[in-house]
Scaffold this active site. Structure first.
Site, PDB file in Angstrom:
ATOM      1  N   ASP A 176      -6.197   2.105  -3.174  1.00 36.04           N
ATOM      2  CA  ASP A 176      -7.416   1.896  -2.388  1.00 36.04           C
ATOM      3  C   ASP A 176      -7.772   3.146  -1.597  1.00 36.04           C
ATOM      4  OD1 ASP A 176      -5.401   1.697  -0.471  1.00 36.04           O
ATOM      5  OD2 ASP A 176      -6.179  -0.128   0.453  1.00 36.04           O
TER       6      ASP A 176
ATOM      7  N   ASP B 268      -1.438   1.410  -4.050  1.00 32.61           N
ATOM      8  CA  ASP B 268      -2.338   0.399  -4.611  1.00 32.61           C
ATOM      9  C   ASP B 268      -3.729   0.949  -4.879  1.00 32.61           C
ATOM     10  OD1 ASP B 268      -2.961   0.552  -1.866  1.00 32.61           O
ATOM     11  OD2 ASP B 268      -3.774  -1.484  -1.864  1.00 32.61           O
TER      12      ASP B 268
ATOM     13  N   SER C 240       0.830  -1.209   0.000  1.00 35.84           N
ATOM     14  CA  SER C 240       0.000   0.000   0.000  1.00 35.84           C
ATOM     15  C   SER C 240       0.864   1.260   0.000  1.00 35.84           C
ATOM     16  CB  SER C 240      -0.968  -0.033   1.182  1.00 35.84           C
ATOM     17  OG  SER C 240      -1.921   0.990   1.096  1.00 35.84           O
TER      18      SER C 240
ATOM     19  N   ASP D  40      -2.892   6.369  -3.461  1.00 40.86           N
ATOM     20  CA  ASP D  40      -1.706   5.764  -2.863  1.00 40.86           C
ATOM     21  C   ASP D  40      -1.203   4.647  -3.772  1.00 40.86           C
ATOM     22  OD1 ASP D  40      -3.824   4.022  -2.386  1.00 40.86           O
ATOM     23  OD2 ASP D  40      -3.006   3.325  -0.477  1.00 40.86           O
TER      24      ASP D  40
END
Length: 459
Positions: free
Chosen positions: A244, A242, A103, A240
């Protein structure tokens, strides 16, 4: 059980010294065993990955183990956002999914998370069973192996999100910053598909993310703030690593605090729909004020989107979110989706500028200033430190009397003037977090200072 593997708030993350291929394979076998135990041992599964240097390789290791356990495995054609993997599970009726990502953590980290069949974050009863099953891979006979094939995860997700957020963005110009992460070619393409003019920033893959953590915080988005301030774009949006999570930049405010963004998105949705909001304990009370003004309720949960997701299902919530910039809405997967949230923010901007909407909300409900600081604390000392905090709670903080205490997650001191202070252990880093909310910058700084002092004395 390998004690180096520990599923925290959102999966297992570690530096590459600990996050190794043998341990990743053990996680894969544990997932095979878990799916066998719940009766989905011969069904397809998806394995996604982010833009980090090592992520595709780890994803291939997982795919091999899962295929050797009897599953057909779907893998995207390149690194793609976590929410696309979550949506694919529901859309294709898969047994579940694994996502290789750290992440927003720095490049020297990687991680993996298991997403169950409902597309929502795995609850502890699931991750505990996976951790209990950690072992070396035990492949089936080759004749029983599943296949591994590349698939497109973008189109079905885009169709779903565009159906949920029916907006004409033809009059909106968005500066989009992918931070070299997996949102590139996904979030920007979706915004263009909805009619927006998109100016791209850091939309090339860089496994080192330009030398910074791919976290869309104010200190990492100076370039985006400058681009929007120049007047060339109506709105700035960043994801960010990834994708999400989402961050938004406006012409007047620059970086828009995620608490204010949450309130603005909920207010926008309530123009045409109804339903409660779900927020974590560290998220602004402004959500409660917006809800009350529309005759709606708010459900408070511990930090961690898995708790938000569970409460959304229990209460048929219209929106769920956290102060860290993770949101989803009713009718979608109950996993935070920064691609969806980007489109939602742009749709709200097309209706009424976010600056004007936030101004209106604050004029109606009063100024709200959130803040957060962190104090280093090794993981093994967190329980003792939190116990010390709970055993030494003050009667007042920064001269404000404590009216009530909540232990939904950590310790939250509710003060007589409506402000609050929260102390809780981080689920992803060796830190204790101190959150606060008040009516001014000076007031919140004073609360954070007292909160930090309380924590430091306990650590």
């Amino acid at each position: 059980m390998d004690t180096a593997i520990s599923f925290g708030t959102d999966g297992w993350r570690a530096t590459l010294e600990e996050f190794t291929a043998p341990r990743v394979r053990m996680v894969g076998q544990a997932v095979v065993d878990y799916l066998d135990a719940v009766g989905r041992g011969d069904e397809p599964i998806v394995v996604g990955y982010d833009a980090r240097e090592t992520s595709e390789g780890f994803a291939k290791e997982l795919a091999r183990v899962l295929a050797a356990g009897g599953h057909d495995v779907l893998v995207p054609e390149r690194d793609r956002p976590t929410p696309l993997v979550a949506w694919a599970i529901v859309d294709r009726d898969l047994a579940g999914g694994l996502m290789v990502t750290a992440s927003h953590n720095p490049p020297e980290y990687n991680g993996v998370k298991f997403i169950p069949e409902d597309g929502a974050p795995a609850l502890p009863e699931v991750t505990d069973r996976i951790m209990d099953n950690l072992r070396e891979p035990d492949p089936l006979p080759e004749s029983d192996h599943g296949s591994v094939r590349r698939v497109d995860l973008v189109e079905s997700h885009a169709e779903q999100v565009l159906d949920l957020v029916d907006a004409d963005l033809s009059e909106v110009t968005v500066a989009y910053d992918a931070m070299h992460g997996s949102g590139r070619g996904t979030t920007d393409a979706l915004l263009e598909r909805a009619g927006a003019t998109v100016q791209r920033r850091r939309c090339e893959r860089d496994p080192d993310f330009g030398g910074v953590s791919p976290e869309p915080s104010a200190e990492h988005l100076d370039g985006l703030v400058d681009a929007v301030a120049s007047g060339d774009a109506d709105l700035g949006i960043a994801n960010d690593g990834d994708s999400d999570r989402v961050a938004v930049v406006t012409p007047e405010r620059g970086f828009l605090d995620e608490n204010l963004l949450f309130a603005a998105l909920y207010d926008y949705l309530l123009e045409a729909q109804s339903g409660p909001a779900v927020r974590s304990v560290s998220t602004t009370f402004l959500i409660d004020e917006v809800a009350q003004s529309h005759g709606e309720d708010v459900v408070e949960t511990p930090v961690g989107f898995k708790w938000v997701a569970r409460a959304m299902a229990e209460h048929d919530a219209l929106i769920g979110g956290e102060e860290s910039g993770g949101f989803t809405v009713r009718g979608h997967v109950r996993e935070k989706d920064g691609v969806l949230a980007a489109l939602l923010a742009a749709a709200a901007e097309a209706e009424e500028s976010l600056d004007e909407r936030v101004d209106r909300l604050l004029a109606e409900h009063g100024d709200i200033v959130p803040g957060k600081v962190s104090v280093d604390c090794p993981d093994d000392r967190k329980p003792g430190a939190m116990a010390a905090v709970e055993n030494n709670l003050p009667d007042e903080v920064a001269g404000r009397a404590v009216a009530d205490t909540s232990t939904v997650d950590g310790v939250k001191l509710l003060l007589e003037d409506g402000s609050w202070v929260l102390v809780r252990p981080s689920g992803t880093e060796p830190k204790l977090r101190v959150y606060a909310e008040a009516g001014s910058v000076d007031a919140v700084d004073a609360l954070l200072a007292d909160g930090r002092e309380l924590v430091e004395s306990a650590v």
